[in-house]
Design a protein around this motif. Structure first.
Motif, PDB file in Angstrom:
ATOM      1  N   LEU A  16      39.883  55.721  25.683  1.00 12.27           N
ATOM      2  CA  LEU A  16      39.355  55.959  27.150  1.00 12.27           C
ATOM      3  C   LEU A  16      38.760  54.772  27.582  1.00 12.27           C
ATOM      4  O   LEU A  16      38.054  53.811  26.849  1.00 12.27           O
ATOM      5  CB  LEU A  16      38.175  56.961  26.720  1.00 12.27           C
ATOM      6  CG  LEU A  16      37.429  57.481  28.055  1.00 12.27           C
ATOM      7  CD1 LEU A  16      38.346  58.021  29.215  1.00 12.27           C
ATOM      8  CD2 LEU A  16      36.202  58.247  27.593  1.00 12.27           C
ATOM      9  N   VAL A  17      39.278  54.418  28.766  1.00 16.62           N
ATOM     10  CA  VAL A  17      38.878  53.195  29.418  1.00 16.62           C
ATOM     11  C   VAL A  17      37.275  53.633  29.879  1.00 16.62           C
ATOM     12  O   VAL A  17      37.059  54.344  30.702  1.00 16.62           O
ATOM     13  CB  VAL A  17      39.545  52.612  30.725  1.00 16.62           C
ATOM     14  CG1 VAL A  17      39.196  51.568  31.398  1.00 16.62           C
ATOM     15  CG2 VAL A  17      41.172  52.399  30.121  1.00 16.62           C
ATOM     16  N   LYS A  18      36.319  52.891  29.274  1.00 19.91           N
ATOM     17  CA  LYS A  18      34.959  52.895  29.754  1.00 19.91           C
ATOM     18  C   LYS A  18      34.542  52.037  30.987  1.00 19.91           C
ATOM     19  O   LYS A  18      33.904  52.596  31.877  1.00 19.91           O
ATOM     20  CB  LYS A  18      33.963  52.602  28.580  1.00 19.91           C
ATOM     21  CG  LYS A  18      34.062  53.238  27.336  1.00 19.91           C
ATOM     22  CD  LYS A  18      33.687  54.680  27.470  1.00 19.91           C
ATOM     23  CE  LYS A  18      32.158  54.722  27.302  1.00 19.91           C
ATOM     24  NZ  LYS A  18      31.714  56.099  27.591  1.00 19.91           N
ATOM     25  N   CYS A  19      35.147  50.624  31.130  1.00 21.36           N
ATOM     26  CA  CYS A  19      34.907  50.025  32.446  1.00 21.36           C
ATOM     27  C   CYS A  19      35.919  48.834  32.333  1.00 21.36           C
ATOM     28  O   CYS A  19      36.808  48.499  31.187  1.00 21.36           O
ATOM     29  CB  CYS A  19      33.534  49.645  32.361  1.00 21.36           C
ATOM     30  SG  CYS A  19      33.257  48.222  31.126  1.00 21.36           S
ATOM     31  N   ILE A  20      35.932  48.058  33.454  1.00 25.53           N
ATOM     32  CA  ILE A  20      36.584  47.024  33.511  1.00 25.53           C
ATOM     33  C   ILE A  20      35.835  45.819  33.671  1.00 25.53           C
ATOM     34  O   ILE A  20      34.451  45.796  34.502  1.00 25.53           O
ATOM     35  CB  ILE A  20      37.762  46.998  35.035  1.00 25.53           C
ATOM     36  CG1 ILE A  20      38.680  48.126  34.658  1.00 25.53           C
ATOM     37  CG2 ILE A  20      38.383  45.488  34.954  1.00 25.53           C
ATOM     38  CD1 ILE A  20      39.529  48.216  33.379  1.00 25.53           C
ATOM     39  N   ILE A  21      35.841  44.796  33.004  1.00 23.59           N
ATOM     40  CA  ILE A  21      34.864  43.648  32.830  1.00 23.59           C
ATOM     41  C   ILE A  21      35.398  42.399  33.567  1.00 23.59           C
ATOM     42  O   ILE A  21      36.745  42.077  33.215  1.00 23.59           O
ATOM     43  CB  ILE A  21      34.487  43.003  31.427  1.00 23.59           C
ATOM     44  CG1 ILE A  21      34.042  44.294  30.534  1.00 23.59           C
ATOM     45  CG2 ILE A  21      33.650  42.042  31.258  1.00 23.59           C
ATOM     46  CD1 ILE A  21      33.953  43.970  29.145  1.00 23.59           C
ATOM     47  N   LYS A  22      34.745  42.037  34.492  1.00 26.03           N
ATOM     48  CA  LYS A  22      35.287  41.258  35.668  1.00 26.03           C
ATOM     49  C   LYS A  22      34.581  39.912  35.498  1.00 26.03           C
ATOM     50  O   LYS A  22      35.150  38.834  36.027  1.00 26.03           O
ATOM     51  CB  LYS A  22      35.490  41.615  37.105  1.00 26.03           C
ATOM     52  CG  LYS A  22      36.204  42.790  37.049  1.00 26.03           C
ATOM     53  CD  LYS A  22      36.218  43.216  38.812  1.00 26.03           C
ATOM     54  CE  LYS A  22      36.825  44.656  38.794  1.00 26.03           C
ATOM     55  NZ  LYS A  22      36.710  45.326  39.887  1.00 26.03           N
ATOM     56  N   ASN A  23      33.377  39.621  35.069  1.00 27.16           N
ATOM     57  CA  ASN A  23      32.774  38.348  35.015  1.00 27.16           C
ATOM     58  C   ASN A  23      32.138  38.006  33.981  1.00 27.16           C
ATOM     59  O   ASN A  23      32.289  39.051  32.692  1.00 27.16           O
ATOM     60  CB  ASN A  23      31.293  39.029  35.934  1.00 27.16           C
ATOM     61  CG  ASN A  23      31.452  39.265  37.190  1.00 27.16           C
ATOM     62  OD1 ASN A  23      32.245  38.884  37.836  1.00 27.16           O
ATOM     63  ND2 ASN A  23      30.847  40.431  37.707  1.00 27.16           N
ATOM     64  N   LYS A  24      31.912  36.899  33.593  1.00 29.69           N
ATOM     65  CA  LYS A  24      31.309  36.145  32.432  1.00 29.69           C
ATOM     66  C   LYS A  24      30.007  35.332  32.895  1.00 29.69           C
ATOM     67  O   LYS A  24      30.150  34.754  33.860  1.00 29.69           O
ATOM     68  CB  LYS A  24      32.405  35.661  31.564  1.00 29.69           C
ATOM     69  CG  LYS A  24      32.750  34.251  32.001  1.00 29.69           C
ATOM     70  CD  LYS A  24      33.562  33.562  31.058  1.00 29.69           C
ATOM     71  CE  LYS A  24      34.092  32.365  31.633  1.00 29.69           C
ATOM     72  NZ  LYS A  24      35.082  31.616  30.730  1.00 29.69           N
ATOM     73  N   ILE A  25      29.177  35.286  31.905  1.00 29.25           N
ATOM     74  CA  ILE A  25      27.819  34.545  31.903  1.00 29.25           C
ATOM     75  C   ILE A  25      28.115  33.445  30.858  1.00 29.25           C
ATOM     76  O   ILE A  25      28.120  33.674  29.832  1.00 29.25           O
ATOM     77  CB  ILE A  25      26.783  35.354  31.757  1.00 29.25           C
ATOM     78  CG1 ILE A  25      26.576  36.474  32.746  1.00 29.25           C
ATOM     79  CG2 ILE A  25      25.390  34.440  32.049  1.00 29.25           C
ATOM     80  CD1 ILE A  25      25.371  37.456  32.663  1.00 29.25           C
ATOM     81  N   ILE A  26      28.118  32.148  31.457  1.00 25.35           N
ATOM     82  CA  ILE A  26      28.433  31.080  30.366  1.00 25.35           C
ATOM     83  C   ILE A  26      27.301  30.159  30.236  1.00 25.35           C
ATOM     84  O   ILE A  26      26.685  29.844  31.212  1.00 25.35           O
ATOM     85  CB  ILE A  26      29.739  30.314  30.879  1.00 25.35           C
ATOM     86  CG1 ILE A  26      30.116  29.342  29.906  1.00 25.35           C
ATOM     87  CG2 ILE A  26      29.468  29.641  32.370  1.00 25.35           C
ATOM     88  CD1 ILE A  26      31.357  28.524  30.072  1.00 25.35           C
ATOM     89  N   PHE A  27      26.977  29.973  29.054  1.00 24.76           N
ATOM     90  CA  PHE A  27      25.879  28.895  28.696  1.00 24.76           C
ATOM     91  C   PHE A  27      26.290  27.828  28.144  1.00 24.76           C
ATOM     92  O   PHE A  27      26.965  27.907  27.037  1.00 24.76           O
ATOM     93  CB  PHE A  27      24.781  29.639  27.989  1.00 24.76           C
ATOM     94  CG  PHE A  27      24.014  30.735  28.527  1.00 24.76           C
ATOM     95  CD1 PHE A  27      23.057  30.459  29.302  1.00 24.76           C
ATOM     96  CD2 PHE A  27      24.590  32.097  28.467  1.00 24.76           C
ATOM     97  CE1 PHE A  27      22.480  31.539  29.936  1.00 24.76           C
ATOM     98  CE2 PHE A  27      23.897  33.088  29.065  1.00 24.76           C
ATOM     99  CZ  PHE A  27      22.792  32.898  29.704  1.00 24.76           C
ATOM    100  N   LYS A  28      26.454  26.667  28.665  1.00 29.95           N
ATOM    101  CA  LYS A  28      27.482  25.580  28.034  1.00 29.95           C
ATOM    102  C   LYS A  28      26.587  24.326  28.090  1.00 29.95           C
ATOM    103  O   LYS A  28      26.947  23.337  27.590  1.00 29.95           O
ATOM    104  CB  LYS A  28      28.642  25.207  28.801  1.00 29.95           C
ATOM    105  CG  LYS A  28      28.605  24.742  30.086  1.00 29.95           C
ATOM    106  CD  LYS A  28      30.009  24.696  30.740  1.00 29.95           C
ATOM    107  CE  LYS A  28      29.783  24.180  32.106  1.00 29.95           C
ATOM    108  NZ  LYS A  28      31.192  23.940  32.714  1.00 29.95           N
ATOM    109  N   THR A  29      25.136  24.250  28.263  1.00 32.54           N
ATOM    110  CA  THR A  29      24.367  23.189  28.181  1.00 32.54           C
ATOM    111  C   THR A  29      23.462  23.442  27.024  1.00 32.54           C
ATOM    112  O   THR A  29      23.141  24.415  26.237  1.00 32.54           O
ATOM    113  CB  THR A  29      23.299  22.914  29.285  1.00 32.54           C
ATOM    114  OG1 THR A  29      22.694  24.363  29.568  1.00 32.54           O
ATOM    115  CG2 THR A  29      24.095  22.776  30.698  1.00 32.54           C
TER     116      THR A  29
END
Length: 106
Positions: free
Chosen positions: A84-97
């Motif tokens: 069952l498809v619960k949701c579509i993930i379109k964003n990411k939060i990146i921490f690179k410092t």
């Protein structure tokens, strides 16, 4: 290991995002971090994400994924397995410092 977080949309249906950390996240104990709370995620008034892990502060940014992911839930019935498809993930939060230490007053 991708870390999934749920972001409540303003007046919209709920959205999901993935947190991406550059580097390693280690624990003092030898147990796995899976299923444990590792920190607190906040957003500034300007919308920039801030992650607090222990005594460390990380500043990040939110970006769109090149290709969206689908979050699936596996369901087994007597005769078959379905997803069952619960949701579509379109964003990411990146921490690179590098994390900044939180220093209290003496």
């Amino acid at each position: 290991m991708p870390i999934l977080i749920k972001i409540a949309g303003e007046g919209l249906s709920n959205e999901w995002a993935i947190i991406e950390l550059q580097g390693d996240l280690e624990s003092h104990s030898e147990s796995s971090l899976e299923g444990k709370i590792i920190g607190d995620l906040y957003f500034t008034k300007s919308g920039s994400p801030v992650l607090i892990i222990g005594h460390h502060l990380l500043y990040g940014k939110e970006t769109k994924l090149e290709k969206p992911f689908a979050l699936l839930e596996k369901r087994k019935t007597d005769s078959s397995t379905e997803y069952l498809v619960k949701c579509i993930i379109k964003n990411k939060i990146i921490f690179k410092t590098r994390p900044k230490p939180i220093v209290g007053k003496e």
